[in-house]
Scaffold this motif. Structure first.
Motif, mmCIF file in Angstrom:
data_model
loop_
_atom_site.group_PDB
_atom_site.id
_atom_site.type_symbol
_atom_site.label_atom_id
_atom_site.label_comp_id
_atom_site.label_asym_id
_atom_site.label_seq_id
_atom_site.Cartn_x
_atom_site.Cartn_y
_atom_site.Cartn_z
ATOM 1 N N GLY A 1 0.834 -1.194 0.000
ATOM 2 C CA GLY A 1 0.000 0.000 0.000
ATOM 3 C C GLY A 1 0.871 1.247 0.000
ATOM 4 N N SER A 2 0.315 2.368 -0.407
ATOM 5 C CA SER A 2 1.090 3.605 -0.422
ATOM 6 C C SER A 2 1.255 4.138 1.000
ATOM 7 C CB SER A 2 0.415 4.653 -1.308
ATOM 8 O OG SER A 2 -0.875 4.954 -0.807
ATOM 9 N N GLY A 3 2.295 4.943 1.220
ATOM 10 C CA GLY A 3 2.519 5.569 2.513
ATOM 11 C C GLY A 3 2.822 4.610 3.639
ATOM 12 N N GLY A 4 3.430 3.460 3.320
ATOM 13 C CA GLY A 4 3.778 2.506 4.370
ATOM 14 C C GLY A 4 2.580 1.769 4.938
ATOM 15 N N THR A 5 1.569 1.540 4.120
ATOM 16 C CA THR A 5 0.367 0.840 4.575
ATOM 17 C C THR A 5 0.276 -0.528 3.912
ATOM 18 O OG1 THR A 5 -0.989 1.797 2.796
ATOM 19 C CG2 THR A 5 -0.847 3.027 4.869
ATOM 20 N N GLY A 6 -0.675 -1.316 4.386
ATOM 21 C CA GLY A 6 -0.895 -2.631 3.805
ATOM 22 C C GLY A 6 0.056 -3.676 4.362
ATOM 23 N N THR A 7 0.204 -4.770 3.638
ATOM 24 C CA THR A 7 1.071 -5.868 4.058
ATOM 25 C C THR A 7 2.538 -5.476 3.880
ATOM 26 O OG1 THR A 7 -0.613 -7.463 3.387
ATOM 27 C CG2 THR A 7 1.626 -8.295 3.695
ATOM 28 N N ARG A 8 3.360 -5.807 4.876
ATOM 29 C CA ARG A 8 4.770 -5.429 4.879
ATOM 30 C C ARG A 8 5.653 -6.659 4.686
ATOM 31 N NH1 ARG A 8 6.145 -4.138 10.353
ATOM 32 N NH2 ARG A 8 7.516 -5.951 10.434
ATOM 33 N N LEU A 9 6.667 -6.525 3.821
ATOM 34 C CA LEU A 9 7.686 -7.560 3.638
ATOM 35 C C LEU A 9 9.021 -6.987 4.076
ATOM 36 C CD1 LEU A 9 8.744 -10.270 2.482
ATOM 37 C CD2 LEU A 9 8.972 -9.119 0.274
ATOM 38 N N ASP A 10 9.713 -7.653 4.999
ATOM 39 C CA ASP A 10 10.996 -7.187 5.516
ATOM 40 C C ASP A 10 12.139 -7.900 4.805
ATOM 41 O OD1 ASP A 10 9.820 -7.060 8.974
ATOM 42 O OD2 ASP A 10 9.488 -5.717 7.275
ATOM 43 N N VAL A 11 13.128 -7.113 4.363
ATOM 44 C CA VAL A 11 14.301 -7.655 3.662
ATOM 45 C C VAL A 11 15.556 -7.201 4.408
ATOM 46 C CG1 VAL A 11 15.563 -7.736 1.490
ATOM 47 C CG2 VAL A 11 13.065 -7.540 1.463
ATOM 48 N N ALA A 12 16.417 -8.149 4.775
ATOM 49 C CA ALA A 12 17.633 -7.825 5.521
ATOM 50 C C ALA A 12 18.689 -7.232 4.600
ATOM 51 C CB ALA A 12 18.176 -9.072 6.211
ATOM 52 N N GLU A 13 19.733 -6.632 5.176
ATOM 53 C CA GLU A 13 20.821 -6.040 4.393
ATOM 54 C C GLU A 13 21.422 -7.075 3.444
ATOM 55 O OE1 GLU A 13 23.675 -4.229 6.943
ATOM 56 O OE2 GLU A 13 22.429 -2.460 7.318
ATOM 57 N N GLY A 14 21.652 -6.653 2.201
ATOM 58 C CA GLY A 14 22.184 -7.552 1.193
ATOM 59 C C GLY A 14 21.126 -8.357 0.472
ATOM 60 N N GLY A 15 19.861 -8.205 0.871
ATOM 61 C CA GLY A 15 18.786 -8.952 0.237
ATOM 62 C C GLY A 15 18.527 -8.498 -1.190
ATOM 63 N N LYS A 16 17.880 -9.353 -1.966
ATOM 64 C CA LYS A 16 17.591 -9.037 -3.371
ATOM 65 C C LYS A 16 16.499 -9.949 -3.891
ATOM 66 C CE LYS A 16 21.387 -12.036 -4.868
ATOM 67 N NZ LYS A 16 22.682 -12.116 -5.577
ATOM 68 N N ASP A 17 15.874 -9.535 -4.967
ATOM 69 C CA ASP A 17 14.889 -10.346 -5.678
ATOM 70 C C ASP A 17 14.873 -9.875 -7.118
ATOM 71 O OD1 ASP A 17 12.770 -11.807 -6.657
ATOM 72 O OD2 ASP A 17 11.480 -11.443 -4.924
ATOM 73 N N GLU A 18 15.306 -10.739 -8.034
ATOM 74 C CA GLU A 18 15.386 -10.363 -9.450
ATOM 75 C C GLU A 18 14.036 -10.438 -10.156
ATOM 76 O OE1 GLU A 18 18.575 -11.687 -11.946
ATOM 77 O OE2 GLU A 18 19.836 -12.207 -10.237
ATOM 78 N N ASP A 19 13.058 -11.057 -9.538
ATOM 79 C CA ASP A 19 11.747 -11.182 -10.183
ATOM 80 C C ASP A 19 10.682 -11.189 -9.094
ATOM 81 O OD1 ASP A 19 9.708 -11.542 -11.952
ATOM 82 O OD2 ASP A 19 10.219 -13.597 -12.503
ATOM 83 N N HIS A 20 10.358 -10.009 -8.579
ATOM 84 C CA HIS A 20 9.410 -9.918 -7.476
ATOM 85 C C HIS A 20 7.982 -10.060 -8.000
ATOM 86 C CE1 HIS A 20 8.008 -8.848 -3.502
ATOM 87 N NE2 HIS A 20 7.159 -8.003 -4.051
ATOM 88 N N PRO A 21 7.219 -11.027 -7.486
ATOM 89 C CA PRO A 21 5.891 -11.302 -8.040
ATOM 90 C C PRO A 21 4.775 -10.421 -7.487
ATOM 91 C CG PRO A 21 6.413 -12.883 -6.330
ATOM 92 C CD PRO A 21 7.629 -11.990 -6.453
#
Length: 240
Positions: free
Chosen positions: A50-70
């Motif tokens: 969601g916009s403005g930091g709303t909705g469902t949150r996904l946390d990614v640690a330092e160095g994380g990556k995703d080449e094809d985020h669904p």
């Protein structure tokens, strides 16, 4: 005596009113709405659907990556020490937004959504503009976009019967726009699938475009996407 008692009662009333007001002011901060992105933990890159930091949150640690985020990403908060790199296409392709450590970013502007298809966290902002790091040592890799971004092809060369050089032939599905040669040999690129073809620049005619061992390059605009084969050779004189 009468006036004195009246003053005491008035003083007690004022004291009671002040106490009531104080209790109201003490309660207000606890009932106030949470600020946007406040729920993002330290050390995490938080992605929200969601916009403005709303909705469902996904946390990614330092160095994380995703080449094809669904999923959908409409806003982010970067509480890491690294730079966040956010792309409109998969494989770190398309347009790019960078998110400084400690900052947030929004991907809906005036109702228009900015598609997020891939992301990564890197030590410096400059690394957001490249994707060469995906190519492993000892490999020859070509990329669909400039600076090692976009879809990557890792080449496993076969021996050419005529030259005995290690080579690959391919069509428009590879169409290199950048290259990293992490092998111990030089790369000779050609315009045709059979390791031939020439092009002219000014008064000079060329038969091969060479990427030396260990080099990473963005192919010149005039040749970007034009290569259809390449060989690995010990010396550049072996280019056909």
């Amino acid at each position: 005596m009468t006036d004195f008692r009246f003053d005491l009662r008035r003083g007690a009333l004022i004291t009671a009113v002040l106490a009531l007001l104080s209790s109201v002011f003490l309660v207000l901060p606890a009932s106030a709405d949470t600020e946007p992105f406040d729920d993002c933990p330290q050390g995490q890159f938080c992605l929200y659907d969601g916009s403005g930091g709303t909705g469902t949150r996904l946390d990614v640690a330092e160095g994380g990556k995703d080449e094809d985020h669904p999923g959908t990403i409409l806003s982010v908060q970067n509480n890491t020490r690294m730079w966040g790199c956010v792309y409109t296409a998969d494989r770190y392709g398309g347009s790019l937004q960078t998110v400084k450590p400690g900052n947030d970013d929004e991907y809906v502007t005036d109702g228009v959504r900015w598609t997020v298809a891939s992301y990564k966290l890197v030590p410096t902002r400059a690394l957001c503009f490249t994707g060469y790091e995906r190519c492993e040592n000892g490999k020859a890799c070509t990329f669909a976009e400039r600076n090692g971004r976009g879809a990557m092809t890792v080449h496993v060369p076969a021996v050419d019967p005529a030259t005995q050089n290690l080579g690959n032939s391919y069509g428009t599905e590879v169409a290199p726009k950048s290259v990293w040669n992490r092998t111990a040999k030089h790369l000779c690129f050609y315009l045709r699938p059979d390791y031939t073809g020439t092009w002219t620049e000014g008064t000079k005619t060329y038969g091969a475009y060479v990427v030396l061992r260990g080099d990473s390059i963005t192919v010149p605009a005039s040749l970007a996407g034009a290569f259809r084969s390449h060989e690995l050779v010990n010396g550049t004189s072996e280019c056909q």
